[in-house]
Design a protein around this motif. Structure first.
Motif, PDB file in Angstrom:
ATOM      1  N   LEU A 205       0.823  -1.207   0.000  1.00  6.93           N
ATOM      2  CA  LEU A 205       0.000   0.000   0.000  1.00  6.93           C
ATOM      3  C   LEU A 205       0.861   1.263   0.000  1.00  6.93           C
ATOM      4  CD1 LEU A 205      -2.821  -1.037   2.500  1.00  6.93           C
ATOM      5  CD2 LEU A 205      -3.168  -0.266   0.144  1.00  6.93           C
ATOM      6  N   SER A 206       1.937   1.250   0.805  1.00  8.19           N
ATOM      7  CA  SER A 206       2.827   2.416   0.878  1.00  8.19           C
ATOM      8  C   SER A 206       3.513   2.677  -0.457  1.00  8.19           C
ATOM      9  CB  SER A 206       3.879   2.218   1.976  1.00  8.19           C
ATOM     10  OG  SER A 206       3.275   2.060   3.233  1.00  8.19           O
ATOM     11  N   CYS A 207       3.983   1.612  -1.082  1.00  5.85           N
ATOM     12  CA  CYS A 207       4.665   1.750  -2.369  1.00  5.85           C
ATOM     13  C   CYS A 207       3.697   2.208  -3.457  1.00  5.85           C
ATOM     14  CB  CYS A 207       5.317   0.427  -2.762  1.00  5.85           C
ATOM     15  SG  CYS A 207       6.743  -0.039  -1.768  1.00  5.85           S
ATOM     16  N   PHE A 208       2.491   1.663  -3.423  1.00  2.63           N
ATOM     17  CA  PHE A 208       1.518   2.079  -4.436  1.00  2.63           C
ATOM     18  C   PHE A 208       1.160   3.546  -4.267  1.00  2.63           C
ATOM     19  CE2 PHE A 208      -2.911   2.760  -5.806  1.00  2.63           C
ATOM     20  CZ  PHE A 208      -2.702   2.601  -7.162  1.00  2.63           C
ATOM     21  N   LYS A 209       1.026   3.992  -3.024  1.00  2.00           N
ATOM     22  CA  LYS A 209       0.733   5.409  -2.776  1.00  2.00           C
ATOM     23  C   LYS A 209       1.830   6.291  -3.387  1.00  2.00           C
ATOM     24  CE  LYS A 209       1.641   7.230   1.223  1.00  2.00           C
ATOM     25  NZ  LYS A 209       1.633   7.621   2.658  1.00  2.00           N
ATOM     26  N   LYS A 210       3.090   5.913  -3.200  1.00  2.25           N
ATOM     27  CA  LYS A 210       4.196   6.683  -3.765  1.00  2.25           C
ATOM     28  C   LYS A 210       4.156   6.676  -5.293  1.00  2.25           C
ATOM     29  CE  LYS A 210       7.331   5.776   0.119  1.00  2.25           C
ATOM     30  NZ  LYS A 210       8.584   5.103   0.537  1.00  2.25           N
ATOM     31  N   ASP A 211       3.893   5.510  -5.865  1.00  2.00           N
ATOM     32  CA  ASP A 211       3.860   5.412  -7.322  1.00  2.00           C
ATOM     33  C   ASP A 211       2.642   6.131  -7.903  1.00  2.00           C
ATOM     34  OD1 ASP A 211       6.231   4.079  -7.513  1.00  2.00           O
ATOM     35  OD2 ASP A 211       5.366   2.080  -7.714  1.00  2.00           O
ATOM     36  N   ALA A 212       1.518   6.104  -7.183  1.00  2.00           N
ATOM     37  CA  ALA A 212       0.337   6.843  -7.633  1.00  2.00           C
ATOM     38  C   ALA A 212       0.638   8.340  -7.662  1.00  2.00           C
ATOM     39  CB  ALA A 212      -0.852   6.544  -6.715  1.00  2.00           C
ATOM     40  N   HIS A 213       1.416   8.793  -6.682  1.00  2.00           N
ATOM     41  CA  HIS A 213       1.820  10.203  -6.662  1.00  2.00           C
ATOM     42  C   HIS A 213       2.729  10.517  -7.844  1.00  2.00           C
ATOM     43  CE1 HIS A 213       2.476  14.138  -5.042  1.00  2.00           C
ATOM     44  NE2 HIS A 213       3.766  13.944  -4.876  1.00  2.00           N
ATOM     45  N   LYS A 214       3.613   9.578  -8.194  1.00  2.00           N
ATOM     46  CA  LYS A 214       4.477   9.769  -9.366  1.00  2.00           C
ATOM     47  C   LYS A 214       3.638   9.862 -10.641  1.00  2.00           C
ATOM     48  CE  LYS A 214       8.610   7.325  -7.719  1.00  2.00           C
ATOM     49  NZ  LYS A 214       9.486   6.133  -7.941  1.00  2.00           N
ATOM     50  N   MET A 215       2.653   8.978 -10.777  1.00  2.00           N
ATOM     51  CA  MET A 215       1.793   9.011 -11.966  1.00  2.00           C
ATOM     52  C   MET A 215       1.145  10.384 -12.110  1.00  2.00           C
ATOM     53  SD  MET A 215      -0.256   5.427 -11.465  1.00  2.00           S
ATOM     54  CE  MET A 215       0.569   3.995 -10.746  1.00  2.00           C
ATOM     55  N   GLU A 216       0.596  10.874 -11.011  1.00  3.57           N
ATOM     56  CA  GLU A 216      -0.061  12.188 -11.025  1.00  3.57           C
ATOM     57  C   GLU A 216       0.937  13.292 -11.385  1.00  3.57           C
ATOM     58  OE1 GLU A 216      -2.125  15.317  -7.858  1.00  3.57           O
ATOM     59  OE2 GLU A 216      -1.710  13.256  -7.232  1.00  3.57           O
ATOM     60  N   ALA A 217       2.125  13.263 -10.767  1.00  5.88           N
ATOM     61  CA  ALA A 217       3.131  14.299 -11.007  1.00  5.88           C
ATOM     62  C   ALA A 217       3.616  14.287 -12.453  1.00  5.88           C
ATOM     63  CB  ALA A 217       4.311  14.114 -10.052  1.00  5.88           C
ATOM     64  N   PHE A 218       3.860  13.091 -13.008  1.00  9.43           N
ATOM     65  CA  PHE A 218       4.327  12.985 -14.394  1.00  9.43           C
ATOM     66  C   PHE A 218       3.282  13.536 -15.362  1.00  9.43           C
ATOM     67  CE2 PHE A 218       7.396   9.141 -13.678  1.00  9.43           C
ATOM     68  CZ  PHE A 218       8.191   9.962 -12.898  1.00  9.43           C
ATOM     69  N   LEU A 219       2.022  13.200 -15.118  1.00 12.55           N
ATOM     70  CA  LEU A 219       0.957  13.664 -16.009  1.00 12.55           C
ATOM     71  C   LEU A 219       0.778  15.181 -15.913  1.00 12.55           C
ATOM     72  CD1 LEU A 219      -1.579  10.767 -15.402  1.00 12.55           C
ATOM     73  CD2 LEU A 219      -0.429  11.284 -17.569  1.00 12.55           C
ATOM     74  N   LYS A 220       0.905  15.731 -14.713  1.00 12.74           N
ATOM     75  CA  LYS A 220       0.782  17.180 -14.557  1.00 12.74           C
ATOM     76  C   LYS A 220       1.959  17.909 -15.199  1.00 12.74           C
ATOM     77  CE  LYS A 220      -2.216  17.385 -10.502  1.00 12.74           C
ATOM     78  NZ  LYS A 220      -2.372  17.791  -9.082  1.00 12.74           N
ATOM     79  N   LEU A 221       3.148  17.307 -15.135  1.00  6.97           N
ATOM     80  CA  LEU A 221       4.297  17.894 -15.814  1.00  6.97           C
ATOM     81  C   LEU A 221       4.075  17.883 -17.319  1.00  6.97           C
ATOM     82  CD1 LEU A 221       7.156  19.033 -15.945  1.00  6.97           C
ATOM     83  CD2 LEU A 221       8.042  16.698 -15.751  1.00  6.97           C
TER      84      LEU A 221
END
Length: 233
Positions: A205-221
């Protein structure tokens, strides 16, 4: 009967909590009705599709954060909360060639931003299915946690579909396969002791939360680059 009433009440609370989100993400990037040629999503403009994909990623990250916090409160003693990523508890996507530092992220192309998101999404689909199954075996797992995990798992598939169409629209090419090794996925077939199992689920769950944040950040960039290419720090 009391147990049944409590379950119904919990489900009602869950529906009310997600009520705005259900309508926000019910149809935006779900192309699964025609998976053969993706005939529905290509009718959406590239700009609108990117906005919807970003909104989808935002909601997934938000719910993953809530799920991780709820699991932590229910099952993880405080002294163990800082140990989830130490020792043998490594994130399953660690082996993927995903940029991690701010300088690396700024330097990669739009193509690799999109493919990085796709690799992350595809790498988590199977582990989240595993997590759903293992959480159902917990004696006191609240329905809200189970519902959140199921919701994220379903929306992750929808996000994958949207990113695939976005890649075809923006790059006019196919997709890259993930480099997640078969051994990394097979680790979920092992039946460890209870504490190890709980810590492994917590790490997941912790790792997925971090990766979900990466997905969001990459798409916003990526969105920023489409509108203000030289000012996306």
């Amino acid at each position: 009967m009391d147990r049944m009433h409590m379950t119904v009440m919990q489900q009602c609370v869950w529906v009310l909590l997600l009520w705005p989100n259900i309508f926000a993400v019910g149809t935006p990037i779900d192309c699964r009705e025609d998976p053969a040629n993706l005939s529905r999503c290509p009718t959406i403009s590239q700009e609108k599709l990117l906005d919807r994909v970003i909104h989808h990623a935002e909601l997934i990250y938000r719910v993953s954060e809530e799920s991780c916090s709820l699991f932590e409160e229910m099952f993880i003693p405080f002294p163990l909360r800082l140990q989830s990523n130490q020792g043998g508890y490594a994130c399953i996507t660690k082996a993927l060639l995903i940029p991690s530092s701010k300088s690396e992220i700024q330097q990669i192309s739009d193509k690799w931003l999109l493919h990085s998101v796709l690799m992350l999404v595809q790498s988590w689909i199977e582990p989240l299915v595993y997590l759903q199954m293992t959480l159902e075996r917990y004696d006191h797992a609240p329905d809200m946690l189970l519902n959140k995990t199921k919701w994220v798992s379903e929306k992750l598939i929808s996000l994958e579909q949207g990113v695939v169409v976005l890649i075809k629209k923006m790059l006019d090419e196919g997709t890259l396969a993930t480099t997640l090794t078969e051994q990394a996925l097979l680790q979920y077939d092992v039946q460890p002791e209870m504490l190890e199992s709980v810590m492994r689920d917590y790490t997941l769950l912790s790792c997925f939360k971090k990766d979900a944040h990466k997905m969001e950040a990459f798409l916003k960039l990526l969105k920023c680059r489409q509108t203000d290419k030289y000012n996306c720090a």
